[in-house]
Design a protein around this motif. Structure first.
Motif, PDB file in Angstrom:
ATOM      1  N   SER A 187       0.849  -1.197   0.000  1.00 17.00           N
ATOM      2  CA  SER A 187       0.000   0.000   0.000  1.00 17.00           C
ATOM      3  C   SER A 187       0.876   1.235   0.000  1.00 17.00           C
ATOM      4  O   SER A 187       1.814   1.338   0.807  1.00 17.00           O
ATOM      5  N   ASP A 188       0.570   2.168  -0.900  1.00 14.41           N
ATOM      6  CA  ASP A 188       1.282   3.446  -0.942  1.00 14.41           C
ATOM      7  C   ASP A 188       0.479   4.476  -0.165  1.00 14.41           C
ATOM      8  O   ASP A 188      -0.666   4.762  -0.498  1.00 14.41           O
ATOM      9  N   LYS A 189       1.074   5.038   0.880  1.00 19.31           N
ATOM     10  CA  LYS A 189       0.367   5.969   1.757  1.00 19.31           C
ATOM     11  C   LYS A 189      -0.041   7.253   1.052  1.00 19.31           C
ATOM     12  O   LYS A 189      -1.036   7.872   1.409  1.00 19.31           O
ATOM     13  N   GLU A 190       0.713   7.653   0.038  1.00 19.23           N
ATOM     14  CA  GLU A 190       0.422   8.918  -0.654  1.00 19.23           C
ATOM     15  C   GLU A 190      -0.556   8.718  -1.809  1.00 19.23           C
ATOM     16  O   GLU A 190      -1.571   9.405  -1.902  1.00 19.23           O
ATOM     17  N   THR A 191      -0.245   7.800  -2.702  1.00 20.29           N
ATOM     18  CA  THR A 191      -1.063   7.637  -3.904  1.00 20.29           C
ATOM     19  C   THR A 191      -2.284   6.749  -3.659  1.00 20.29           C
ATOM     20  O   THR A 191      -3.204   6.714  -4.483  1.00 20.29           O
ATOM     21  N   LYS A 192      -2.283   6.010  -2.532  1.00 15.45           N
ATOM     22  CA  LYS A 192      -3.355   5.062  -2.194  1.00 15.45           C
ATOM     23  C   LYS A 192      -3.376   3.849  -3.135  1.00 15.45           C
ATOM     24  O   LYS A 192      -4.328   3.083  -3.138  1.00 15.45           O
ATOM     25  N   GLU A 193      -2.345   3.701  -3.954  1.00  9.79           N
ATOM     26  CA  GLU A 193      -2.243   2.509  -4.791  1.00  9.79           C
ATOM     27  C   GLU A 193      -2.031   1.289  -3.899  1.00  9.79           C
ATOM     28  O   GLU A 193      -1.354   1.370  -2.871  1.00  9.79           O
TER      29      GLU A 193
END
Length: 245
Positions: A187-193
């Motif tokens: 999980s990417d905290k910034e992009t929400k990917e």
């Protein structure tokens, strides 16, 4: 105010504290709703754990179901966690990415006493009875070609939908094989990917779900046509190369 679901795990504080002998306890809460982790399980606690062996942005998520007045025994995770962490962190193309992308969190899941649960298996693999239903459906579609009938629908699209419903990723793994897999999530905290993966017993890695524009350094167009939730079902070898079906 603290939500009720945040308070519920305090009923199991004694059991949770038992994990302190092996882990740093980061957080704990009750899992609510139906999602990609559990379905009709009993009340389940999610306990986020950390050890010195883990990379800074790697966490172990222990999902412990209620058993009587307690939660599932902590013995299994204490016995298994070192091997599980070692296996996941030895996937070089995943750990290299995590090391170079500090906003990406790698969560390793452990469900009561194993790295996968029945709900995960049902999603990614289904079962022989459903595989037979898919095979029968494909067989039934041959009548269009046989009788020179033009179907009123897109046959390939229909097959794909049926395959997803009855075969998951359609690798048709033996149950004894898939049960030894480990579920993990990026999980990417910034992009929400976000993406969901399975490390298989043979050390191949299956990308099951992706959401967003990218997974690792691959654009979503590599695996599909849209940026929402999709099911690439792509296999990677130990070096990060895509394994063709």
């Amino acid at each position: 105010a603290i939500s009720l679901y945040k308070l519920t795990p305090y009923s199991y504080q004694t059991e949770i504290n038992e994990l302190q002998s092996d882990f740093q306890i980061i957080s704990f809460e009750e899992v609510y709703g139906r999602g990609r982790y559990i379905w009709d399980e009993p009340k389940t606690m999610k306990i986020t754990l950390k050890t010195d062996e883990m990379l800074p942005n790697v966490y172990l998520q222990f999902l412990a179901s209620q058993v009587g007045n307690s939660i599932y025994s902590r013995d299994s995770i204490k016995k298994d966690y070192k091997q599980i962490i070692e296996r996941i962190q030895s996937i070089s193309f995943i750990t290299d990415y995590v090391k170079n992308h500090k906003n990406t969190i790698l969560d390793i899941y452990y469900f009561n006493n194993k790295g996968i649960n029945k709900y995960n298996i049902d999603g990614v693999n289904k079962n022989p009875d459903e595989w037979k239903r898919q095979d029968a459906y494909i067989e039934s579609l041959k009548r269009y070609e046989k009788n020179n009938i033009e179907p009123s629908f897109d046959i390939q699209k229909a097959i794909k939908t049926s395959e997803r419903n009855d075969c998951g990723c359609n690798y048709r793994f033996d149950n004894e094989f898939i049960e030894k897999s480990i579920f993990f999530e990026l999980s990417d905290k910034e992009t929400k990917e976000n993406s969901v993966w399975f490390l298989l017993p043979n050390d191949y890695v299956l990308l099951y779900i992706m959401q967003g524009k990218k997974v690792l350094d691959y654009e979503y167009t590599k695996f599909g046509e849209f940026k929402g939730i999709q099911y690439p079902c792509v296999m990677f070898d130990t070096k990060g190369q895509i394994v063709e079906r």
